[in-house]
Scaffold this motif. Structure first.
Motif, PDB file in Angstrom:
ATOM      1  N   GLY A  42      -6.165  -1.418   3.437  1.00  0.00           N
ATOM      2  CA  GLY A  42      -5.769  -0.651   4.920  1.00  0.00           C
ATOM      3  C   GLY A  42      -4.187  -0.714   5.163  1.00  0.00           C
ATOM      4  O   GLY A  42      -3.347  -0.657   6.427  1.00  0.00           O
ATOM      5  N   ARG A  43      -3.497  -1.143   4.262  1.00  0.00           N
ATOM      6  CA  ARG A  43      -1.680  -0.677   4.324  1.00  0.00           C
ATOM      7  C   ARG A  43      -1.819   0.116   2.829  1.00  0.00           C
ATOM      8  O   ARG A  43      -0.215   0.245   2.827  1.00  0.00           O
ATOM      9  CB  ARG A  43      -1.086  -2.460   3.299  1.00  0.00           C
ATOM     10  CG  ARG A  43      -1.567  -3.609   5.072  1.00  0.00           C
ATOM     11  CD  ARG A  43      -0.426  -4.876   4.192  1.00  0.00           C
ATOM     12  NE  ARG A  43      -0.555  -5.709   5.627  1.00  0.00           N
ATOM     13  CZ  ARG A  43      -1.122  -7.027   5.848  1.00  0.00           C
ATOM     14  NH1 ARG A  43      -0.968  -7.472   3.996  1.00  0.00           N
ATOM     15  NH2 ARG A  43      -0.790  -7.467   6.367  1.00  0.00           N
ATOM     16  N   GLY A  44      -2.176   0.826   3.157  1.00  0.00           N
ATOM     17  CA  GLY A  44      -1.981   1.891   1.594  1.00  0.00           C
ATOM     18  C   GLY A  44      -1.794   3.146   2.054  1.00  0.00           C
ATOM     19  O   GLY A  44      -2.928   3.451   3.384  1.00  0.00           O
ATOM     20  N   ASP A  45      -1.875   4.285   1.231  1.00  0.00           N
ATOM     21  CA  ASP A  45      -1.633   5.590   1.490  1.00  0.00           C
ATOM     22  C   ASP A  45      -3.577   5.981   0.721  1.00  0.00           C
ATOM     23  O   ASP A  45      -2.889   6.326  -0.258  1.00  0.00           O
ATOM     24  CB  ASP A  45      -0.311   6.251   1.613  1.00  0.00           C
ATOM     25  CG  ASP A  45      -0.670   7.446   2.178  1.00  0.00           C
ATOM     26  OD1 ASP A  45      -0.961   8.428   2.935  1.00  0.00           O
ATOM     27  OD2 ASP A  45       0.303   8.164   1.498  1.00  0.00           O
ATOM     28  N   PRO A  46      -4.252   5.780   0.793  1.00  0.00           N
ATOM     29  CA  PRO A  46      -5.066   6.534   0.345  1.00  0.00           C
ATOM     30  C   PRO A  46      -5.408   7.721  -0.348  1.00  0.00           C
ATOM     31  O   PRO A  46      -5.100   8.692   0.581  1.00  0.00           O
ATOM     32  CB  PRO A  46      -6.974   5.811   0.563  1.00  0.00           C
ATOM     33  CG  PRO A  46      -6.302   5.613   1.942  1.00  0.00           C
ATOM     34  CD  PRO A  46      -5.188   5.307   1.793  1.00  0.00           C
ATOM     35  N   GLY A  47      -5.428   7.971  -1.963  1.00  0.00           N
ATOM     36  CA  GLY A  47      -5.430   9.809  -2.491  1.00  0.00           C
ATOM     37  C   GLY A  47      -6.777  10.075  -2.679  1.00  0.00           C
ATOM     38  O   GLY A  47      -7.876   8.857  -2.466  1.00  0.00           O
ATOM     39  N   ASP A  48      -7.298  11.325  -3.088  1.00  0.00           N
ATOM     40  CA  ASP A  48      -8.475  11.768  -3.593  1.00  0.00           C
ATOM     41  C   ASP A  48      -8.288  10.534  -4.798  1.00  0.00           C
ATOM     42  O   ASP A  48      -7.422  10.239  -5.697  1.00  0.00           O
ATOM     43  CB  ASP A  48      -9.262  12.900  -4.122  1.00  0.00           C
ATOM     44  CG  ASP A  48      -8.537  13.899  -3.229  1.00  0.00           C
ATOM     45  OD1 ASP A  48      -8.659  13.264  -1.738  1.00  0.00           O
ATOM     46  OD2 ASP A  48      -7.767  15.082  -3.411  1.00  0.00           O
ATOM     47  N   GLY A  49     -10.318   9.983  -4.812  1.00  0.00           N
ATOM     48  CA  GLY A  49     -10.207   9.134  -6.140  1.00  0.00           C
ATOM     49  C   GLY A  49      -9.759   7.177  -6.260  1.00  0.00           C
ATOM     50  O   GLY A  49     -10.402   6.577  -7.192  1.00  0.00           O
ATOM     51  N   ASP A  50      -9.247   7.457  -4.782  1.00  0.00           N
ATOM     52  CA  ASP A  50      -8.515   5.329  -4.788  1.00  0.00           C
ATOM     53  C   ASP A  50     -10.103   4.901  -4.522  1.00  0.00           C
ATOM     54  O   ASP A  50     -10.773   5.605  -3.306  1.00  0.00           O
ATOM     55  CB  ASP A  50      -7.823   5.303  -3.070  1.00  0.00           C
ATOM     56  CG  ASP A  50      -6.010   6.489  -4.318  1.00  0.00           C
ATOM     57  OD1 ASP A  50      -6.072   5.755  -5.726  1.00  0.00           O
ATOM     58  OD2 ASP A  50      -5.399   6.531  -3.749  1.00  0.00           O
ATOM     59  N   ASP A  51      -9.991   3.558  -4.606  1.00  0.00           N
ATOM     60  CA  ASP A  51      -9.412   3.272  -5.120  1.00  0.00           C
ATOM     61  C   ASP A  51     -10.277   3.349  -6.720  1.00  0.00           C
ATOM     62  O   ASP A  51     -11.001   3.434  -7.078  1.00  0.00           O
ATOM     63  CB  ASP A  51      -9.139   1.525  -4.900  1.00  0.00           C
ATOM     64  CG  ASP A  51      -7.971   1.501  -4.150  1.00  0.00           C
ATOM     65  OD1 ASP A  51      -6.701   1.597  -4.469  1.00  0.00           O
ATOM     66  OD2 ASP A  51      -8.177   1.096  -2.970  1.00  0.00           O
TER      67      ASP A  51
END
Length: 388
Positions: A371-380
């Motif tokens: 909720g505080r990050g900027d998820p990309g492909d494959g996260d986490d």
């Protein structure tokens, strides 16, 4: 420890214990069987031994060897199994999954009943029982509807996926909960006792209140009783004056270190002594006040916001959330022998948990779906890294 007489000092010496925030952006307390006799925390090395300790090189290195697993949801706690596979707790889903360390394939053990995720709370730290080879118990720290608590569950890998965790047995309850500052890291120490890092849940006054379990490091028997030799008789409190402890690790001489979030100024790495007062809310970072213990190292909150820590190759390795980097703190005894050094800055986003993988290897988890990050492909994801 109070010195009442020479004989008392001599008796107490045999029980001398050592071990050891900016925003992360059933029974009564102590319920359980009677305390295990004769199991006290490790002793400090003598001044002569401490002086002889060798510091690691001032500068180190980090290499990401491989990505072990991807597509994990809000990973928080991580516990390596004896066969090399990894158990991972999902903060928001309230589930535990098993990750094959060779293929990255995940198998859900099950959902932990009673988890009430909100804000920084949910299913947080996990740890294997010291007797896991015989009892197959997994310990977990989680936020319920009313508190933060520690439970243990039987893991039976022969059952179908999703049904492999037994009903949780509450080991310790009543730790203050909040939307923020829930602590959550748990680990069994070299003495076989359970250490629990808690937060003050946003109520700063709890940290200095030794009757509260908020803003503390607790030391418990595996059954949830105050451990023998604790600094305050009959109390689970091991150290106090903390804000939000999310990292616990021991060096090779059985000394405990802890990482915690500061508020707006300084995040901290502390060498933890039994009965030590770490200053919050009166002190943040180094204060020079004789009442409080100063940190081994400190960082501005945008550089760190530390969660998990691990010891390897003579250094403490600290995962940074807001700082999005892995910190190395080389040690000589309980002092930093050189300036902290950062690695992987911005390469993988927020970093949550770091765990020894044997020798010069570490397991490292990202935290971009919290909720505080900027998820990309494959996260986490879980990374295997080689450190020096």
């Amino acid at each position: 420890m109070q010195r009442r007489a020479v004989t008392a000092v001599l008796a107490a010496a045999t029980l001398l214990l050592t071990a050891g925030c900016s925003s992360d952006g059933g029974g009564s307390p102590g319920r359980g069987d009677s305390a295990s006799p004769g199991r006290t925390a490790p002793q400090s090395p003598s001044p002569t031994r401490r002086a002889a300790e060798q510091a690691p090189p001032a500068e180190g290195s980090v290499k990401v060897v491989r990505t072990v697993a991807t597509g994990l949801s809000t990973p928080w706690g991580l516990a390596p199994l004896p066969d090399g596979d990894l158990l991972v707790a999902s903060r928001d889903d309230g589930t535990v999954v098993r990750v094959d360390d060779r293929t990255g394939r995940t198998t859900e053990l099950g959902e932990v009943p009673g988890v009430s995720p909100a804000g920084e709370g949910g299913l947080l730290g996990i740890a294997l029982s010291p007797d896991y080879a015989s009892d197959h118990m997994v310990y977990a720290y989680f936020t319920s509807a009313s508190d933060n608590r520690v439970v243990r569950m039987l893991y039976d890998g022969k059952k179908p996926s999703g049904e492999q965790l037994g009903a949780p047995d509450t080991v310790f309850r009543g730790i203050p909960k909040g939307v923020i500052h829930n602590g959550g890291r748990i680990a069994f120490g070299p003495d076989g006792m359970l250490y629990v890092g808690t937060g003050e849940s946003g109520e700063t006054g709890l940290s200095q209140d030794r009757k509260s379990t908020g803003g503390k490091i607790l030391r418990l028997t595996p059954e949830g009783e105050p451990a023998p030799g604790n600094p305050f008789p009959g109390s689970p409190v091991y150290s106090y004056g903390h804000r939000n402890v999310q990292g616990l690790a021991w060096d090779t001489r059985q000394r405990l270190f802890a990482a915690e979030f500061g508020q707006n100024t300084w995040d901290e790495l502390n060498a933890v002594e039994p009965g030590g007062n770490y200053g919050w809310p009166e002190a943040e970072g180094r204060s020079g006040d004789a009442r409080f213990r100063d940190p081994v190292a400190q960082w501005s909150t945008d550089e760190a916001s530390p969660s998990g820590i691990a010891y390897a190759e003579g250094s403490i390795w600290m995962a940074g959330l807001r700082g999005e980097r892995l910190w190395r703190v080389p040690l000589q005894g309980t002092r930093a022998s050189a300036d902290p050094q950062s690695f992987l800055e911005g390469e993988y986003g927020r970093l949550r948990t770091v765990v020894p993988a044997g020798g010069d290897r570490l397991w490292l988890t990202t935290s971009n779906t919290d909720g505080r990050g900027d998820p990309g492909d494959g996260d986490d994801r879980i990374l295997e890294v080689r450190v020096r």
